[in-house]
Design a protein around this motif. Structure first.
Motif, short mmCIF file in Angstrom:
data_model
loop_
_atom_site.label_atom_id
_atom_site.label_comp_id
_atom_site.label_asym_id
_atom_site.label_seq_id
_atom_site.Cartn_x
_atom_site.Cartn_y
_atom_site.Cartn_z
N UNK A 68 0.81 -1.21 0.00
CA UNK A 68 0.00 0.00 0.00
C UNK A 68 0.85 1.26 0.00
N UNK A 69 1.87 1.30 0.85
CA UNK A 69 2.71 2.50 0.96
C UNK A 69 4.18 2.22 0.70
N UNK A 70 4.55 0.95 0.55
CA UNK A 70 5.96 0.59 0.47
C UNK A 70 6.20 -0.43 -0.63
N UNK A 71 7.29 -0.25 -1.37
CA UNK A 71 7.75 -1.25 -2.32
C UNK A 71 8.84 -2.05 -1.61
N UNK A 72 8.63 -3.36 -1.54
CA UNK A 72 9.56 -4.23 -0.83
C UNK A 72 10.46 -4.95 -1.83
N UNK A 73 11.77 -4.78 -1.69
CA UNK A 73 12.76 -5.57 -2.41
C UNK A 73 13.09 -6.72 -1.46
N UNK A 74 12.61 -7.92 -1.76
CA UNK A 74 12.66 -9.03 -0.81
C UNK A 74 13.89 -9.90 -1.07
N UNK A 75 14.66 -10.13 0.00
CA UNK A 75 15.87 -10.93 -0.06
C UNK A 75 15.75 -12.12 0.89
N UNK A 76 16.25 -13.26 0.45
CA UNK A 76 16.38 -14.42 1.32
C UNK A 76 17.76 -14.39 1.93
N UNK A 77 17.84 -14.65 3.23
CA UNK A 77 19.13 -14.62 3.94
C UNK A 77 19.54 -16.03 4.30
N UNK A 78 20.79 -16.34 4.04
CA UNK A 78 21.38 -17.60 4.46
C UNK A 78 22.07 -17.32 5.81
N UNK A 79 21.53 -17.94 6.85
CA UNK A 79 22.12 -17.76 8.18
C UNK A 79 22.50 -19.13 8.75
N UNK A 80 23.39 -19.13 9.70
CA UNK A 80 23.82 -20.36 10.34
C UNK A 80 22.63 -21.07 10.98
N UNK A 81 22.62 -22.40 10.89
CA UNK A 81 21.52 -23.19 11.48
C UNK A 81 21.46 -23.04 12.99
N UNK A 82 22.57 -22.65 13.61
CA UNK A 82 22.60 -22.53 15.07
C UNK A 82 22.54 -21.07 15.55
N UNK A 83 22.54 -20.14 14.63
CA UNK A 83 22.52 -18.72 15.01
C UNK A 83 21.22 -18.39 15.75
N UNK A 84 21.33 -17.68 16.85
CA UNK A 84 20.16 -17.33 17.64
C UNK A 84 19.90 -15.83 17.51
N UNK A 85 18.76 -15.46 16.95
CA UNK A 85 18.45 -14.04 16.83
C UNK A 85 18.19 -13.43 18.20
N UNK A 86 18.57 -12.19 18.35
CA UNK A 86 18.23 -11.47 19.58
C UNK A 86 17.86 -10.04 19.20
N UNK A 87 16.86 -9.48 19.85
CA UNK A 87 16.43 -8.13 19.50
C UNK A 87 17.55 -7.13 19.72
N UNK A 88 17.61 -6.16 18.82
CA UNK A 88 18.70 -5.20 18.83
C UNK A 88 18.16 -3.85 18.35
N UNK A 89 18.82 -2.78 18.66
CA UNK A 89 18.45 -1.42 18.25
C UNK A 89 16.99 -1.14 18.60
N UNK A 90 16.17 -0.77 17.58
CA UNK A 90 14.79 -0.38 17.86
C UNK A 90 13.84 -1.57 18.02
N UNK A 91 14.34 -2.78 17.88
CA UNK A 91 13.52 -3.98 17.96
C UNK A 91 13.51 -4.51 19.39
N UNK A 92 12.32 -4.82 19.91
CA UNK A 92 12.19 -5.35 21.26
C UNK A 92 12.04 -6.87 21.28
N UNK A 93 11.54 -7.43 20.17
CA UNK A 93 11.28 -8.87 20.10
C UNK A 93 11.65 -9.41 18.73
N UNK A 94 12.19 -10.62 18.70
CA UNK A 94 12.33 -11.35 17.43
C UNK A 94 12.03 -12.81 17.75
N UNK A 95 11.27 -13.44 16.85
CA UNK A 95 10.78 -14.77 17.13
C UNK A 95 10.51 -15.52 15.83
#
Length: 124
Positions: A68-95
């Motif tokens: 509606x308001x944004x054009x998304x250039x969508x990328x797939x990311x290859x990340x380590x199978x054991x990498x654990x995301x953690x919220x950072x900067x302006x983000x409070x949660x990642x799941x």
């Protein structure tokens, strides 16, 4: 009105996709707008790291989605199978969420469309 253009990042692990939230009530895919000197791929990698502390081992352009308001250039990311995301900067949660769980949470129609497209691609 001029649309914003955003680098949007999809991280998939099995049947789950990584979403982020500033407040825990509305969820989205990681990403953001590139700076003047950045490519969309560079912005995708930077935003993923800034928001989730994950480093992509590789990024691949998947498709573009016009929301509606944004054009998304969508990328797939290859990340380590054991990498654990953690919220950072302006983000409070990642799941990690399954497609069924995403149906139960608040996401934009564009986020839902991108996630559904990704899972359709994985089934092929």
């Amino acid at each position: 009105m001029k649309s914003k253009t955003r680098a949007t990042v999809v991280c998939v692990r099995g049947d789950r996709v990584l979403l982020v939230s500033r407040d825990g009530s509305r969820w989205a895919l990681p990403g953001g707008r590139p700076s003047k000197e950045e490519t969309f791929a560079d912005a995708a990698g930077r935003e993923l790291e800034e928001e989730t502390a994950l480093t992509a081992k590789g990024l691949v352009f998947l498709f573009q989605v016009i929301g509606t308001t944004t054009v998304h250039q969508v990328f797939g990311a290859n990340i380590s199978k054991t990498a654990a995301p953690r919220p950072n900067k302006e983000i409070a949660y990642c799941q990690w969420f399954s497609l069924l769980e995403i149906a139960e949470i608040v996401v934009s129609p564009t986020t839902r469309q991108i996630v559904e497209s990704i899972f359709q691609l994985h089934r092929c």
